[in-house]
Design a protein around this motif. Structure first.
Motif, PDB file in Angstrom:
ATOM      1  N   GLY A 151      44.646  41.004  -6.989  1.00  3.26           N
ATOM      2  CA  GLY A 151      43.917  40.930  -6.807  1.00  3.26           C
ATOM      3  C   GLY A 151      42.012  41.315  -6.411  1.00  3.26           C
ATOM      4  O   GLY A 151      41.852  40.221  -5.738  1.00  3.26           O
ATOM      5  N   GLU A 152      41.303  42.339  -6.364  1.00  6.92           N
ATOM      6  CA  GLU A 152      40.230  42.080  -5.642  1.00  6.92           C
ATOM      7  C   GLU A 152      39.403  41.166  -5.873  1.00  6.92           C
ATOM      8  O   GLU A 152      38.410  40.240  -5.328  1.00  6.92           O
ATOM      9  N   SER A 153      39.302  40.905  -7.666  1.00  5.85           N
ATOM     10  CA  SER A 153      38.643  39.716  -8.666  1.00  5.85           C
ATOM     11  C   SER A 153      38.860  38.314  -7.606  1.00  5.85           C
ATOM     12  O   SER A 153      38.086  37.683  -7.068  1.00  5.85           O
ATOM     13  N   SER A 154      39.746  38.147  -6.665  1.00  8.82           N
ATOM     14  CA  SER A 154      40.231  36.548  -6.641  1.00  8.82           C
ATOM     15  C   SER A 154      39.631  36.828  -5.053  1.00  8.82           C
ATOM     16  O   SER A 154      38.780  35.633  -4.365  1.00  8.82           O
ATOM     17  N   MET A 155      39.248  38.007  -3.935  1.00  5.61           N
ATOM     18  CA  MET A 155      38.313  37.975  -2.675  1.00  5.61           C
ATOM     19  C   MET A 155      37.506  37.543  -2.890  1.00  5.61           C
ATOM     20  O   MET A 155      36.982  37.035  -2.252  1.00  5.61           O
ATOM     21  N   HIS A 156      37.148  38.325  -3.778  1.00  7.55           N
ATOM     22  CA  HIS A 156      35.066  38.002  -4.227  1.00  7.55           C
ATOM     23  C   HIS A 156      34.806  36.860  -4.393  1.00  7.55           C
ATOM     24  O   HIS A 156      34.212  36.253  -4.199  1.00  7.55           O
ATOM     25  N   PHE A 157      35.849  36.376  -5.413  1.00  7.34           N
ATOM     26  CA  PHE A 157      35.803  34.499  -5.639  1.00  7.34           C
ATOM     27  C   PHE A 157      34.934  33.375  -4.492  1.00  7.34           C
ATOM     28  O   PHE A 157      34.381  33.289  -3.906  1.00  7.34           O
ATOM     29  N   ILE A 158      36.386  33.651  -3.475  1.00  6.70           N
ATOM     30  CA  ILE A 158      36.758  32.908  -2.530  1.00  6.70           C
ATOM     31  C   ILE A 158      35.328  33.175  -1.212  1.00  6.70           C
ATOM     32  O   ILE A 158      34.564  32.909  -0.966  1.00  6.70           O
ATOM     33  N   ILE A 159      34.886  34.836  -1.443  1.00  4.53           N
ATOM     34  CA  ILE A 159      33.811  34.700  -0.688  1.00  4.53           C
ATOM     35  C   ILE A 159      32.770  34.345  -0.992  1.00  4.53           C
ATOM     36  O   ILE A 159      31.667  33.829  -0.569  1.00  4.53           O
ATOM     37  N   PHE A 160      32.640  34.434  -3.114  1.00  7.03           N
ATOM     38  CA  PHE A 160      31.679  33.750  -3.232  1.00  7.03           C
ATOM     39  C   PHE A 160      31.492  32.866  -3.550  1.00  7.03           C
ATOM     40  O   PHE A 160      30.139  32.193  -2.854  1.00  7.03           O
ATOM     41  N   ILE A 161      31.858  32.120  -3.104  1.00  2.99           N
ATOM     42  CA  ILE A 161      32.433  30.194  -3.015  1.00  2.99           C
ATOM     43  C   ILE A 161      31.648  29.775  -1.397  1.00  2.99           C
ATOM     44  O   ILE A 161      30.457  29.005  -1.521  1.00  2.99           O
ATOM     45  N   GLY A 162      31.705  30.938  -0.724  1.00  7.78           N
ATOM     46  CA  GLY A 162      31.612  30.994   0.805  1.00  7.78           C
ATOM     47  C   GLY A 162      29.857  30.968   0.633  1.00  7.78           C
ATOM     48  O   GLY A 162      28.879  29.747   1.904  1.00  7.78           O
ATOM     49  N   ALA A 163      29.746  31.304   0.273  1.00  7.93           N
ATOM     50  CA  ALA A 163      27.708  31.852   0.307  1.00  7.93           C
ATOM     51  C   ALA A 163      27.645  31.308  -0.323  1.00  7.93           C
ATOM     52  O   ALA A 163      26.261  31.059  -0.885  1.00  7.93           O
ATOM     53  N   PHE A 164      28.095  30.817  -1.399  1.00  7.87           N
ATOM     54  CA  PHE A 164      26.916  30.362  -2.969  1.00  7.87           C
ATOM     55  C   PHE A 164      25.929  28.727  -2.195  1.00  7.87           C
ATOM     56  O   PHE A 164      25.290  29.078  -2.600  1.00  7.87           O
ATOM     57  N   PHE A 165      26.869  27.888  -1.997  1.00 10.36           N
ATOM     58  CA  PHE A 165      26.218  26.822  -1.753  1.00 10.36           C
ATOM     59  C   PHE A 165      25.403  27.028  -0.988  1.00 10.36           C
ATOM     60  O   PHE A 165      24.448  26.020  -0.256  1.00 10.36           O
ATOM     61  N   PRO A 166      25.278  27.754   0.394  1.00 10.49           N
ATOM     62  CA  PRO A 166      24.443  27.128   1.525  1.00 10.49           C
ATOM     63  C   PRO A 166      23.233  28.224   1.082  1.00 10.49           C
ATOM     64  O   PRO A 166      22.211  27.952   1.348  1.00 10.49           O
TER      65      PRO A 166
END
Length: 253
Positions: free
Chosen positions: A118-133
């Motif tokens: 569902g949506e939560s998994s997609m949001h998590f992947i996007i979150f991981i990509g943006a978080f560290f930079p």
């Protein structure tokens, strides 16, 4: 004149693309420019029963914004604390450096296990990509604040809260904005991977994979172009904010 310079390479690329497509004469390998443009010029027309280009673009934008804002909401406060307090930096640094090199795609199995389909998994992947930079640039920005500014604030009786609010945050804002720019770009790259997860039935990433499975490469390329255009708009918007509100940063160098 500057616009012509900026458009020179894209125009050359389009001409080379069209010439190669004509030479290959195989739309499954490389579609012709006009077949891609026809998709882009009719964004309201339904595509392969998955909605139209506008609808899929809006879905992707919503997912990126949610994941991106959640990343910023966590990364910026943590970065400020890690940059200002050596104890907190020592506590989190090793863990951050251990997790940071892991590609967002490597988190997909865990995302599905933790959040399900569902949506939560997609949001998590996007979150991981943006978080560290965002986090790394925030830490760097705080650590680059001149010590004399902090000491002056302390001398004038400023509390830790006052120093963070009135000195550290404003002085590190240009670096935080740079982190947001980088994070936004990576978030857009991650949305394609996120929308390939089970349970996705809309979005540009889903459209790319579905069109690819049907060998509709003109739709694939059109979707890629839309992703690129939106990425440029985001980057230019953040650059505008940087130039308008943080031009003083260059004067300090």
């Amino acid at each position: 004149m500057k616009i012509l310079k900026n458009l020179t390479l894209p125009i050359i690329g389009i001409l080379a693309w069209e010439a190669l497509a004509i030479y290959l004469n195989n739309p499954v390998i490389l579609p012709k420019v006009e077949s891609v443009i026809s998709i882009l010029l009719n964004p309201g027309v339904g595509i392969l029963g998955t909605g139209n280009l506008i609808e899929n673009t809006i879905v992707s934008i919503e997912r990126v914004l949610i994941g991106f804002f959640i990343a910023g909401a966590f990364a910026i406060p943590l970065g400020l604390l890690m940059g200002y307090y050596s104890l907190i930096n020592d506590l989190f640094d090793t863990t951050i450096e251990l997790l940071r090199p892991i590609p967002p795609l490597a988190w997909v199995p865990l995302a599905l296990a933790w959040f399900g389909i569902g949506e939560s998994s997609m949001h998590f992947i996007i979150f991981i990509g943006a978080f560290f930079p965002i986090l790394i640039n925030t830490i760097s920005g705080v650590k680059s604040v001149p010590v004399i500014m902090i000491e002056a604030a302390k001398t004038l009786g400023g509390s830790t809260k006052d120093i963070l609010k009135s000195v550290v945050v404003p002085a590190s804002s240009p670096d935080i904005l740079t982190g947001l720019r980088v994070g936004a770009g990576i978030a857009w790259m991650c949305v394609v991977a996120a929308e390939m997860l089970p349970g996705s039935d809309a979005g540009l990433g889903y459209l790319i994979m579905y069109a690819y499975s049907l060998s509709k490469m003109n739709i694939v390329v059109a979707s890629m172009i839309i992703i690129g255009i939106i990425g440029i708009i985001l980057d230019r918007g953040l650059r505008y904010i940087e130039k308008k509100y943080f031009c003083w940063k260059k004067m300090m160098k």
